[in-house]
Design a protein around this motif. Structure first.
Motif, short mmCIF file in Angstrom:
data_model
loop_
_atom_site.label_atom_id
_atom_site.label_comp_id
_atom_site.label_asym_id
_atom_site.label_seq_id
_atom_site.Cartn_x
_atom_site.Cartn_y
_atom_site.Cartn_z
N SER A 1 0.81 -1.21 0.00
CA SER A 1 0.00 0.00 0.00
C SER A 1 0.84 1.26 0.00
N ALA A 2 2.15 1.12 0.11
CA ALA A 2 3.01 2.31 0.13
C ALA A 2 2.99 3.02 -1.21
N GLY A 3 2.98 2.28 -2.28
CA GLY A 3 2.85 2.83 -3.62
C GLY A 3 3.92 3.84 -4.00
N GLY A 4 5.01 3.89 -3.25
CA GLY A 4 6.08 4.80 -3.60
C GLY A 4 5.75 6.25 -3.32
N GLY A 5 4.64 6.51 -2.61
CA GLY A 5 4.24 7.87 -2.33
C GLY A 5 5.04 8.54 -1.24
N GLY A 6 5.85 7.78 -0.50
CA GLY A 6 6.69 8.37 0.52
C GLY A 6 6.00 8.54 1.85
N GLY A 7 4.67 8.45 1.91
CA GLY A 7 3.96 8.60 3.17
C GLY A 7 3.88 7.28 3.91
N GLN A 8 3.96 7.36 5.23
CA GLN A 8 3.87 6.14 6.03
C GLN A 8 2.41 5.73 6.16
N VAL A 9 2.14 4.46 5.96
CA VAL A 9 0.80 3.91 6.08
C VAL A 9 0.64 3.40 7.50
N SER A 10 -0.50 3.65 8.12
CA SER A 10 -0.70 3.22 9.49
C SER A 10 -0.80 1.70 9.58
N GLY A 11 -0.40 1.18 10.73
CA GLY A 11 -0.50 -0.26 10.96
C GLY A 11 -1.93 -0.74 10.88
N ALA A 12 -2.89 0.06 11.35
CA ALA A 12 -4.30 -0.32 11.28
C ALA A 12 -4.75 -0.45 9.83
N SER A 13 -4.30 0.48 8.97
CA SER A 13 -4.65 0.41 7.55
C SER A 13 -4.02 -0.81 6.88
N LEU A 14 -2.76 -1.08 7.22
CA LEU A 14 -2.09 -2.26 6.66
C LEU A 14 -2.80 -3.53 7.09
N TYR A 15 -3.18 -3.61 8.36
CA TYR A 15 -3.90 -4.78 8.86
C TYR A 15 -5.21 -4.96 8.11
N ALA A 16 -5.97 -3.88 7.97
CA ALA A 16 -7.25 -3.94 7.26
C ALA A 16 -7.07 -4.38 5.81
N LEU A 17 -6.06 -3.89 5.17
CA LEU A 17 -5.82 -4.18 3.75
C LEU A 17 -5.28 -5.59 3.51
N HIS A 18 -4.32 -6.03 4.32
CA HIS A 18 -3.61 -7.27 4.04
C HIS A 18 -3.99 -8.46 4.92
N CYS A 19 -4.58 -8.22 6.07
CA CYS A 19 -4.71 -9.30 7.06
C CYS A 19 -6.13 -9.79 7.30
N THR A 20 -7.12 -8.91 7.14
CA THR A 20 -8.47 -9.29 7.56
C THR A 20 -9.16 -10.33 6.68
N ALA A 21 -8.65 -10.58 5.50
CA ALA A 21 -9.26 -11.62 4.66
C ALA A 21 -9.11 -13.00 5.30
N CYS A 22 -8.04 -13.20 6.05
CA CYS A 22 -7.80 -14.51 6.69
C CYS A 22 -7.88 -14.42 8.21
N HIS A 23 -7.40 -13.31 8.76
CA HIS A 23 -7.45 -13.09 10.20
C HIS A 23 -8.70 -12.26 10.49
N ASN A 24 -9.18 -12.32 11.68
CA ASN A 24 -10.37 -11.58 12.09
C ASN A 24 -10.13 -10.07 12.00
N PRO A 25 -11.15 -9.28 11.66
CA PRO A 25 -10.98 -7.84 11.71
C PRO A 25 -10.52 -7.34 13.09
N ASN A 26 -10.85 -8.10 14.12
CA ASN A 26 -10.34 -7.84 15.47
C ASN A 26 -9.14 -8.76 15.66
N PRO A 27 -7.91 -8.22 15.70
CA PRO A 27 -6.73 -9.09 15.77
C PRO A 27 -6.63 -9.92 17.05
N SER A 28 -7.50 -9.66 18.03
CA SER A 28 -7.51 -10.46 19.26
C SER A 28 -8.28 -11.76 19.08
N LEU A 29 -9.01 -11.89 17.98
CA LEU A 29 -9.84 -13.07 17.73
C LEU A 29 -9.33 -13.87 16.54
N ASP A 30 -9.56 -15.19 16.59
CA ASP A 30 -9.19 -16.03 15.45
C ASP A 30 -10.03 -15.66 14.23
#
Length: 94
Positions: A7-36
Protein backbone atom coordinates in the motif's frame (compact mmCIF):
# COMPACT_ATOMS: atom_id res chain seq x y z
CA UNK A 1 -2.96 -12.40 5.34
CA UNK A 2 -4.45 -11.54 2.06
CA UNK A 3 -2.46 -11.27 -1.13
CA UNK A 4 -2.08 -7.78 -2.43
CA UNK A 5 0.31 -5.10 -3.51
CA UNK A 6 2.10 -2.94 -1.01
CA UNK A 7 0.00 0.00 0.00
CA UNK A 8 3.01 2.31 0.13
CA UNK A 9 2.85 2.83 -3.62
CA UNK A 10 6.08 4.80 -3.60
CA UNK A 11 4.24 7.87 -2.33
CA UNK A 12 6.69 8.37 0.52
CA UNK A 13 3.96 8.60 3.17
CA UNK A 14 3.87 6.14 6.03
CA UNK A 15 0.80 3.91 6.08
CA UNK A 16 -0.70 3.22 9.49
CA UNK A 17 -0.50 -0.26 10.96
CA UNK A 18 -4.30 -0.32 11.28
CA UNK A 19 -4.65 0.41 7.55
CA UNK A 20 -2.09 -2.26 6.66
CA UNK A 21 -3.90 -4.78 8.86
CA UNK A 22 -7.25 -3.94 7.26
CA UNK A 23 -5.82 -4.18 3.75
CA UNK A 24 -3.61 -7.27 4.04
CA UNK A 25 -4.71 -9.30 7.06
CA UNK A 26 -8.47 -9.29 7.56
CA UNK A 27 -9.26 -11.62 4.66
CA UNK A 28 -7.80 -14.51 6.69
CA UNK A 29 -7.45 -13.09 10.20
CA UNK A 30 -10.37 -11.58 12.09
CA UNK A 31 -10.98 -7.84 11.71
CA UNK A 32 -10.34 -7.84 15.47
CA UNK A 33 -6.73 -9.09 15.77
CA UNK A 34 -7.51 -10.46 19.26
CA UNK A 35 -9.84 -13.07 17.73
CA UNK A 36 -9.19 -16.03 15.45
CA UNK A 37 -10.11 -15.58 11.81
CA UNK A 38 -11.50 -17.99 9.23
CA UNK A 39 -8.02 -19.15 8.19
CA UNK A 40 -5.55 -17.35 10.41
CA UNK A 41 -5.21 -17.28 14.19
CA UNK A 42 -5.49 -14.26 16.46
CA UNK A 43 -2.32 -12.20 16.07
CA UNK A 44 -2.74 -9.43 18.64
CA UNK A 45 0.53 -9.06 20.55
CA UNK A 46 2.65 -10.83 17.92
CA UNK A 47 6.40 -10.39 18.29
CA UNK A 48 8.28 -8.36 15.70
CA UNK A 49 10.50 -11.38 14.95
CA UNK A 50 7.42 -13.45 14.06
CA UNK A 51 5.91 -10.73 11.88
CA UNK A 52 9.17 -10.19 10.01
CA UNK A 53 9.56 -13.92 9.38
CA UNK A 54 5.95 -14.52 8.29
CA UNK A 55 5.26 -11.32 6.37
CA UNK A 56 8.64 -10.67 4.75
CA UNK A 57 9.92 -14.22 4.20
CA UNK A 58 6.89 -16.54 4.50
CA UNK A 59 8.58 -18.63 7.19
CA UNK A 60 8.58 -19.02 10.96
CA UNK A 61 11.36 -17.88 13.29
CA UNK A 62 13.66 -20.68 14.52
CA UNK A 63 12.00 -22.71 17.26
CA UNK A 64 8.57 -21.12 16.85
CA UNK A 65 5.60 -23.49 17.09
CA UNK A 66 2.72 -22.29 14.87
CA UNK A 67 -0.77 -21.88 16.34
CA UNK A 68 -2.22 -23.78 13.36
CA UNK A 69 -0.81 -26.59 11.27
CA UNK A 70 -1.69 -24.98 7.92
CA UNK A 71 0.98 -23.20 5.94
CA UNK A 72 -1.28 -21.14 3.67
CA UNK A 73 0.24 -17.74 4.31
CA UNK A 74 2.80 -16.54 1.80
CA UNK A 75 5.18 -13.60 2.15
CA UNK A 76 3.57 -10.24 1.47
CA UNK A 77 4.95 -7.33 -0.54
CA UNK A 78 5.49 -5.11 2.51
CA UNK A 79 8.57 -3.18 3.55
CA UNK A 80 10.34 -3.54 6.89
CA UNK A 81 8.97 -0.10 7.82
CA UNK A 82 5.42 -1.29 7.09
CA UNK A 83 5.99 -4.41 9.20
CA UNK A 84 7.17 -2.13 12.03
CA UNK A 85 3.91 -0.15 11.71
CA UNK A 86 1.89 -3.36 11.69
CA UNK A 87 3.77 -4.56 14.80
CA UNK A 88 3.05 -1.26 16.59
CA UNK A 89 -0.66 -1.61 15.77
CA UNK A 90 -0.84 -5.24 16.92
CA UNK A 91 0.93 -4.39 20.17
CA UNK A 92 -0.86 -1.16 21.00
CA UNK A 93 -3.18 -1.06 24.02
CA UNK A 94 -6.82 -1.10 23.07
Amino acid sequence: MACGKSSAGGGGGQVSGASLYALHCTACHNPNPSLDGSLGPAIKGSALELLEARVLRGEYPPGYIPKRSTHIMQALPLTEEEVDSLHAFLNSPE
